[in-house]
Design a protein around this motif. Structure first.
Motif, PDB file in Angstrom:
ATOM      1  N   LEU A  21       0.830  -1.200   0.000  1.00  0.00           N
ATOM      2  CA  LEU A  21       0.000   0.000   0.000  1.00  0.00           C
ATOM      3  C   LEU A  21       0.872   1.260   0.000  1.00  0.00           C
ATOM      4  O   LEU A  21       0.598   2.221  -0.721  1.00  0.00           O
ATOM      5  CB  LEU A  21      -0.929  -0.017   1.212  1.00  0.00           C
ATOM      6  N   VAL A  22       1.943   1.225   0.774  1.00  0.00           N
ATOM      7  CA  VAL A  22       2.877   2.360   0.802  1.00  0.00           C
ATOM      8  C   VAL A  22       3.502   2.559  -0.575  1.00  0.00           C
ATOM      9  O   VAL A  22       3.596   3.690  -1.068  1.00  0.00           O
ATOM     10  CB  VAL A  22       3.966   2.156   1.884  1.00  0.00           C
ATOM     11  N   PHE A  23       3.911   1.477  -1.235  1.00  0.00           N
ATOM     12  CA  PHE A  23       4.513   1.593  -2.568  1.00  0.00           C
ATOM     13  C   PHE A  23       3.529   2.187  -3.572  1.00  0.00           C
ATOM     14  O   PHE A  23       3.917   2.996  -4.427  1.00  0.00           O
ATOM     15  CB  PHE A  23       5.021   0.245  -3.074  1.00  0.00           C
ATOM     16  N   GLU A  24       2.260   1.808  -3.487  1.00  0.00           N
ATOM     17  CA  GLU A  24       1.252   2.396  -4.374  1.00  0.00           C
ATOM     18  C   GLU A  24       1.156   3.909  -4.156  1.00  0.00           C
ATOM     19  O   GLU A  24       1.084   4.682  -5.119  1.00  0.00           O
ATOM     20  CB  GLU A  24      -0.119   1.761  -4.126  1.00  0.00           C
ATOM     21  N   CYS A  25       1.134   4.322  -2.896  1.00  0.00           N
ATOM     22  CA  CYS A  25       1.067   5.758  -2.578  1.00  0.00           C
ATOM     23  C   CYS A  25       2.309   6.486  -3.090  1.00  0.00           C
ATOM     24  O   CYS A  25       2.201   7.585  -3.647  1.00  0.00           O
ATOM     25  CB  CYS A  25       0.909   5.963  -1.075  1.00  0.00           C
ATOM     26  N   ILE A  26       3.486   5.892  -2.895  1.00  0.00           N
ATOM     27  CA  ILE A  26       4.735   6.496  -3.372  1.00  0.00           C
ATOM     28  C   ILE A  26       4.677   6.695  -4.882  1.00  0.00           C
ATOM     29  O   ILE A  26       5.046   7.757  -5.392  1.00  0.00           O
ATOM     30  CB  ILE A  26       5.954   5.633  -2.972  1.00  0.00           C
ATOM     31  N   ASP A  27       4.209   5.676  -5.602  1.00  0.00           N
ATOM     32  CA  ASP A  27       4.113   5.771  -7.064  1.00  0.00           C
ATOM     33  C   ASP A  27       3.214   6.931  -7.485  1.00  0.00           C
ATOM     34  O   ASP A  27       3.559   7.710  -8.385  1.00  0.00           O
ATOM     35  CB  ASP A  27       3.583   4.473  -7.668  1.00  0.00           C
ATOM     36  N   GLU A  28       2.071   7.062  -6.849  1.00  0.00           N
ATOM     37  CA  GLU A  28       1.135   8.135  -7.205  1.00  0.00           C
ATOM     38  C   GLU A  28       1.707   9.509  -6.892  1.00  0.00           C
ATOM     39  O   GLU A  28       1.583  10.436  -7.695  1.00  0.00           O
ATOM     40  CB  GLU A  28      -0.197   7.925  -6.496  1.00  0.00           C
ATOM     41  N   ILE A  29       2.334   9.646  -5.747  1.00  0.00           N
ATOM     42  CA  ILE A  29       2.913  10.939  -5.365  1.00  0.00           C
ATOM     43  C   ILE A  29       4.066  11.290  -6.299  1.00  0.00           C
ATOM     44  O   ILE A  29       4.205  12.442  -6.723  1.00  0.00           O
ATOM     45  CB  ILE A  29       3.364  10.930  -3.892  1.00  0.00           C
ATOM     46  N   SER A  30       4.878  10.312  -6.642  1.00  0.00           N
ATOM     47  CA  SER A  30       6.019  10.546  -7.542  1.00  0.00           C
ATOM     48  C   SER A  30       5.572  10.992  -8.929  1.00  0.00           C
ATOM     49  O   SER A  30       6.266  11.780  -9.577  1.00  0.00           O
ATOM     50  CB  SER A  30       6.878   9.283  -7.654  1.00  0.00           C
ATOM     51  N   LEU A  31       4.423  10.496  -9.388  1.00  0.00           N
ATOM     52  CA  LEU A  31       3.892  10.934 -10.681  1.00  0.00           C
ATOM     53  C   LEU A  31       3.503  12.405 -10.651  1.00  0.00           C
ATOM     54  O   LEU A  31       3.672  13.127 -11.628  1.00  0.00           O
ATOM     55  CB  LEU A  31       2.673  10.098 -11.075  1.00  0.00           C
ATOM     56  N   LEU A  32       2.977  12.856  -9.513  1.00  0.00           N
ATOM     57  CA  LEU A  32       2.539  14.238  -9.374  1.00  0.00           C
ATOM     58  C   LEU A  32       3.667  15.192  -9.013  1.00  0.00           C
ATOM     59  O   LEU A  32       3.590  16.383  -9.280  1.00  0.00           O
ATOM     60  CB  LEU A  32       1.439  14.334  -8.311  1.00  0.00           C
ATOM     61  N   ASN A  33       4.710  14.659  -8.358  1.00  0.00           N
ATOM     62  CA  ASN A  33       5.809  15.493  -7.908  1.00  0.00           C
ATOM     63  C   ASN A  33       7.126  14.764  -8.154  1.00  0.00           C
ATOM     64  O   ASN A  33       7.544  13.943  -7.338  1.00  0.00           O
ATOM     65  CB  ASN A  33       5.639  15.828  -6.418  1.00  0.00           C
ATOM     66  N   SER A  34       7.762  15.090  -9.247  1.00  0.00           N
ATOM     67  CA  SER A  34       9.010  14.404  -9.614  1.00  0.00           C
ATOM     68  C   SER A  34      10.163  14.761  -8.673  1.00  0.00           C
ATOM     69  O   SER A  34      11.184  14.074  -8.670  1.00  0.00           O
ATOM     70  CB  SER A  34       9.394  14.734 -11.060  1.00  0.00           C
ATOM     71  N   GLN A  35      10.004  15.804  -7.863  1.00  0.00           N
ATOM     72  CA  GLN A  35      11.049  16.194  -6.908  1.00  0.00           C
ATOM     73  C   GLN A  35      10.997  15.375  -5.617  1.00  0.00           C
ATOM     74  O   GLN A  35      11.957  15.363  -4.852  1.00  0.00           O
ATOM     75  CB  GLN A  35      10.908  17.680  -6.556  1.00  0.00           C
ATOM     76  N   ALA A  36       9.876  14.707  -5.377  1.00  0.00           N
ATOM     77  CA  ALA A  36       9.710  13.942  -4.147  1.00  0.00           C
ATOM     78  C   ALA A  36      10.664  12.754  -4.128  1.00  0.00           C
ATOM     79  O   ALA A  36      10.840  12.062  -5.126  1.00  0.00           O
ATOM     80  CB  ALA A  36       8.269  13.456  -4.019  1.00  0.00           C
ATOM     81  N   MET A  37      11.295  12.551  -2.966  1.00  0.00           N
ATOM     82  CA  MET A  37      12.224  11.429  -2.794  1.00  0.00           C
ATOM     83  C   MET A  37      11.796  10.624  -1.576  1.00  0.00           C
ATOM     84  O   MET A  37      11.420  11.196  -0.546  1.00  0.00           O
ATOM     85  CB  MET A  37      13.645  11.944  -2.608  1.00  0.00           C
ATOM     86  N   PHE A  38      11.872   9.296  -1.698  1.00  0.00           N
ATOM     87  CA  PHE A  38      11.446   8.418  -0.624  1.00  0.00           C
ATOM     88  C   PHE A  38      12.542   7.418  -0.305  1.00  0.00           C
ATOM     89  O   PHE A  38      13.126   6.816  -1.195  1.00  0.00           O
ATOM     90  CB  PHE A  38      10.166   7.669  -1.016  1.00  0.00           C
ATOM     91  N   ASP A  39      12.815   7.269   0.976  1.00  0.00           N
ATOM     92  CA  ASP A  39      13.761   6.281   1.476  1.00  0.00           C
ATOM     93  C   ASP A  39      12.942   5.278   2.276  1.00  0.00           C
ATOM     94  O   ASP A  39      12.479   5.576   3.375  1.00  0.00           O
ATOM     95  CB  ASP A  39      14.810   6.965   2.366  1.00  0.00           C
TER      96      ASP A  39
END
Length: 164
Positions: A21-39
């Protein structure tokens, strides 16, 4: 409205892997904000997925977790977010950490109240409803959410759920 409907129908829950579920959220946020970084860090081998599985409504949980991740990116000074997933006993904990301005102790008690916006809001758009909805969704899933400042002086929203 979705929350009100679910309050009366708590039986339509599925088994949900919190990491997926977290990976799905990360994917969606990354599509909207290419500057977002997740560790992303997890303390369990993938083979032990049952330790990361909770019962819940995936749509509602995705809204709650997505909101926490979006907030972490928005209020981070670097648009970087650390995500930690840990399974212990019969619980799974999700911690979302960022390096933005921390929330004062006076404001922490208001975090999950209607229309509250902290002094650290950096003029971000919003109405102060996201954390209220997030808190309610997590509570409906018999989970908890807390805010703390880490030993490194970072913001941390931590949720805990019972493993199904």
């Amino acid at each position: 409205m979705e929350i009100s409907k679910k309050e009366n129908q708590l039986t339509d829950y599925d088994n949900i892997r919190i990491d997926e579920l977290v990976f799905e959220c990360i994917d969606e946020i990354s599509l909207l904000n290419s500057q977002a970084m997740f560790d992303f860090q997890i303390d369990q081998p993938i083979e032990q997925s049952e330790r990361l599985t909770i019962k819940g409504n995936s749509r509602m949980l995705k809204i709650a977790i997505g909101n926490l991740l979006k907030n972490a990116v928005t209020y981070s000074t670097s648009q970087s977010v650390k995500i930690e997933v840990a399974a212990k006993d019969n619980q799974v904990q999700l911690s979302i950490i960022n390096d933005g301005n921390t929330i004062s102790q006076d404001e922490v008690k208001h975090l999950f109240k209607h229309s509250f916006r902290g002094a650290n809001n950096n003029n971000a758009k919003g109405f102060g409803l996201g954390l209220i909805l997030t808190n309610r969704i997590i509570a409906l899933h018999e989970g908890t959410i807390k805010y703390k400042i880490t030993d490194q002086g970072m913001n941390c929203f931590s949720t805990q759920f019972h493993v199904s």
